[in-house]
Motif scaffolding. Structure first.
Motif, short mmCIF file in Angstrom:
data_model
loop_
_atom_site.label_atom_id
_atom_site.label_comp_id
_atom_site.label_asym_id
_atom_site.label_seq_id
_atom_site.Cartn_x
_atom_site.Cartn_y
_atom_site.Cartn_z
N CYS A 120 0.81 -1.08 0.12
CA CYS A 120 -0.03 0.01 -0.25
C CYS A 120 0.81 1.38 0.16
O CYS A 120 1.92 1.08 0.17
CB CYS A 120 -0.86 -0.24 1.20
N LEU A 121 0.25 2.39 -0.15
CA LEU A 121 1.04 3.48 0.01
C LEU A 121 0.13 4.53 0.68
O LEU A 121 -1.26 4.44 0.46
CB LEU A 121 1.00 4.29 -1.42
N PRO A 122 0.39 5.45 1.68
CA PRO A 122 -0.24 6.56 2.39
C PRO A 122 -0.40 7.65 1.90
O PRO A 122 -0.17 8.75 2.32
CB PRO A 122 0.65 6.50 3.71
N VAL A 123 -1.11 7.59 0.71
CA VAL A 123 -1.45 8.87 -0.47
C VAL A 123 -2.77 8.81 -0.87
O VAL A 123 -3.21 7.76 -0.83
CB VAL A 123 -0.13 9.03 -1.30
N GLU A 124 -3.22 9.95 -1.12
CA GLU A 124 -4.61 9.85 -1.89
C GLU A 124 -4.45 8.81 -3.31
O GLU A 124 -3.62 8.89 -3.97
CB GLU A 124 -4.90 11.41 -2.36
N ALA A 136 8.51 -5.07 -5.38
CA ALA A 136 9.09 -4.14 -6.50
C ALA A 136 8.12 -4.56 -7.68
O ALA A 136 8.23 -3.75 -8.74
CB ALA A 136 10.32 -4.44 -6.71
N ASP A 137 7.45 -5.71 -7.85
CA ASP A 137 6.53 -5.98 -9.11
C ASP A 137 5.08 -5.69 -8.87
O ASP A 137 4.43 -6.05 -9.43
CB ASP A 137 6.85 -7.41 -9.51
N ASP A 138 4.89 -4.63 -7.91
CA ASP A 138 3.30 -4.30 -7.61
C ASP A 138 2.95 -3.36 -8.65
O ASP A 138 3.34 -2.16 -8.75
CB ASP A 138 3.41 -3.98 -6.06
N PHE A 139 2.15 -3.73 -9.56
CA PHE A 139 1.35 -2.72 -10.54
C PHE A 139 0.67 -1.79 -9.86
O PHE A 139 0.52 -0.84 -10.39
CB PHE A 139 0.77 -3.68 -11.73
N ILE A 140 0.12 -1.92 -8.76
CA ILE A 140 -0.84 -1.07 -8.31
C ILE A 140 0.14 -0.14 -7.38
O ILE A 140 -0.41 1.34 -7.41
CB ILE A 140 -1.81 -1.53 -7.05
N ASN A 141 0.90 -0.29 -6.78
CA ASN A 141 1.91 0.53 -5.93
C ASN A 141 3.36 0.47 -6.35
O ASN A 141 4.32 -0.13 -5.53
CB ASN A 141 2.02 0.13 -4.51
N HIS A 178 -2.56 6.53 -11.92
CA HIS A 178 -3.11 5.24 -12.27
C HIS A 178 -3.90 4.19 -11.50
O HIS A 178 -5.01 3.51 -11.75
CB HIS A 178 -1.75 4.56 -12.68
N ASN A 179 -3.83 4.31 -10.26
CA ASN A 179 -4.58 3.54 -9.07
C ASN A 179 -5.99 4.03 -9.08
O ASN A 179 -6.73 3.12 -9.00
CB ASN A 179 -3.91 3.72 -7.71
N ARG A 180 -6.20 5.51 -9.25
CA ARG A 180 -7.36 5.67 -9.19
C ARG A 180 -8.12 5.31 -10.74
O ARG A 180 -9.54 5.07 -10.91
CB ARG A 180 -7.63 7.50 -8.93
N GLN A 229 -7.95 -8.29 -12.34
CA GLN A 229 -7.06 -9.20 -12.56
C GLN A 229 -6.00 -8.84 -13.22
O GLN A 229 -4.90 -9.30 -12.63
CB GLN A 229 -7.70 -10.37 -13.45
N VAL A 230 -5.92 -7.76 -14.45
CA VAL A 230 -4.78 -7.28 -14.72
C VAL A 230 -3.92 -6.32 -13.77
O VAL A 230 -2.88 -6.55 -13.66
CB VAL A 230 -4.95 -6.51 -15.96
N ALA A 231 -4.79 -5.72 -12.92
CA ALA A 231 -4.00 -4.90 -11.97
C ALA A 231 -3.39 -5.58 -10.83
O ALA A 231 -2.30 -5.10 -10.47
CB ALA A 231 -5.17 -3.96 -11.27
N GLY A 232 -3.77 -6.75 -10.54
CA GLY A 232 -3.21 -7.51 -9.49
C GLY A 232 -2.02 -8.42 -9.86
O GLY A 232 -1.57 -9.07 -9.18
N MET A 233 -1.71 -8.38 -11.20
CA MET A 233 -0.84 -9.47 -11.73
C MET A 233 0.71 -9.09 -11.47
O MET A 233 0.80 -8.01 -11.31
CB MET A 233 -1.20 -9.80 -13.25
#
Length: 359
Positions: A187-191, A302-307, A195-197, A234-238
């Motif tokens: 996770c990240l402590p930011v709004e 390091a391979d987290d596409f969301i963060n 891309h995440n939104r 699915q794509v976001a979490g891969m």
């Protein structure tokens, strides 16, 4: 030659030996509900009764004043439930004898958060009329469940994955002394922006633009729109490196993603998913990170596409939280992208070290 023969026999025996048995932690669960009466949401809406479902492993231990001293809460991510932490890659690495969260020592609490699992959610009947909950509401419901139902006034450890760990940053600012230690994962402590939104918004609009949406009053799941949303999730979490190694041909890759989406679809409700994705809309602990004083070890991969680590956000945030240690798990063909948060082998030692330094 006799030595080589014995080594060959030993190798054959090892290959034939069964894998270590997985523990059936589901059979050890104790489940219950906290019914929170007259629950007020930040939106101004109310529910006469809000149900918070939870499951526990282990037994609470109390000090001379009767306070529970060994409670650990693990909070799930968007669309999940407390039961996801019974998966072998999590439970069999953490809950057994001598492991970091040995349930002979710790009282482990696995809640289903608002809008998820067996807790109150839109699909219970209110659909789009369900209160527009956010992360602050979810944290308050967690707190009331712990204090009012389980008699837990302080946690030995607050863990969580993805959304659950964003809840942790909310906890750390609104109830700074409730947890003795925290472990944020993925996770990240930011709004929630950029891309995440955008992928969240695309998933929500995918549902709403489907021909069977009917403003949320569908008789059957609006599968066309829901399929769009599930595909985006699915794509976001891969994890690209892992998937390239595991599915190196076109045929294997096609079969995997088609099967994965097909298995995910029946587990979803369109109304529930919209609320789950939109609950992050007010999240933003960034302006007040200096207020966080609870000792924590924060782990991203390091391979987290969301963060993705390229943002540089995590390092800046960790410098502002004097009690935080930030760890970035190196990407390999074995790490699982955003889902590395549930594969405890990658960060189990960091958890042990955190518990040791916060005794």
């Amino acid at each position: 030659m006799k030595l080589f023969a014995r080594l060959a026999l030993l190798a054959t025996a090892l290959l034939a030996a069964p894998a270590a048995a997985q523990t059936n932690y589901a059979a050890r669960l104790k489940e219950g509900d906290a019914v929170l009466r007259g629950f007020a949401f930040r939106s101004g809406e109310r529910l006469p009764e809000l149900r918070m479902h939870y499951a526990t492993l282990g037994t609470p231990k109390r000090d001379a004043e009767g306070q529970v001293t060994n409670a650990v809460t693990v909070l799930h991510g968007t669309g999940g439930s407390g039961r996801q932490f019974l998966a072998p890659q999590f439970a069999d690495e953490l809950f057994g004898p001598g492991q970091p969260l040995d349930i002979r020592r710790y009282f482990v609490i696995l809640p289903d958060n608002i809008g998820h699992g067996k807790s109150s959610k839109p699909s219970d009947g209110l659909r789009m009329a369900f209160p527009k909950y956010d992360y602050d509401d979810m944290v308050e419901a967690q707190r009331r469940m712990l204090v009012d139902r389980l008699g837990v006034n302080r946690l030995r450890l607050l863990m969580g994955t993805s959304m659950g760990r964003m809840h942790g940053f909310v906890w750390a600012q609104t109830h700074p002394d409730f947890a003795q230690a925290m472990m944020p994962l993925a996770c990240l402590p930011v709004e929630i922006a950029g891309h995440n939104r955008m992928w969240r918004k695309a998933a929500v609009e995918g549902i709403r633009s489907g021909p069977a949406w009917a403003g949320g009053n569908y008789r059957a799941q609006p599968l066309q729109g829901l399929r769009t949303a599930v595909s985006i999730l699915q794509v976001a979490g891969m994890a690209p490196l892992y998937l390239q190694k595991a599915y190196p041909t076109r045929e294997a890759a096609d079969a995997y993603i088609v099967d994965r989406i097909a298995k995910d679809l029946p587990t979803r409700d369109a109304n529930d998913l919209i609320f789950q994705l939109e609950a992050s809309r007010t999240y933003n602990p960034w302006p007040h990170l200096e207020r966080i004083r609870v000792p924590m070890t924060w782990v991203n991969s390091a391979d987290d596409f969301i963060n993705p680590p390229e943002y540089g956000i995590a390092e800046d945030a960790a410098r502002r939280m004097k009690s935080a240690r930030y760890i970035l798990v190196r990407a390999t063909s074995d790490t699982r992208g955003h889902g590395t948060h549930t594969w405890a082998k990658f960060w189990r030692q960091e958890l042990s070290d955190l518990l040791q330094r916060t005794k």
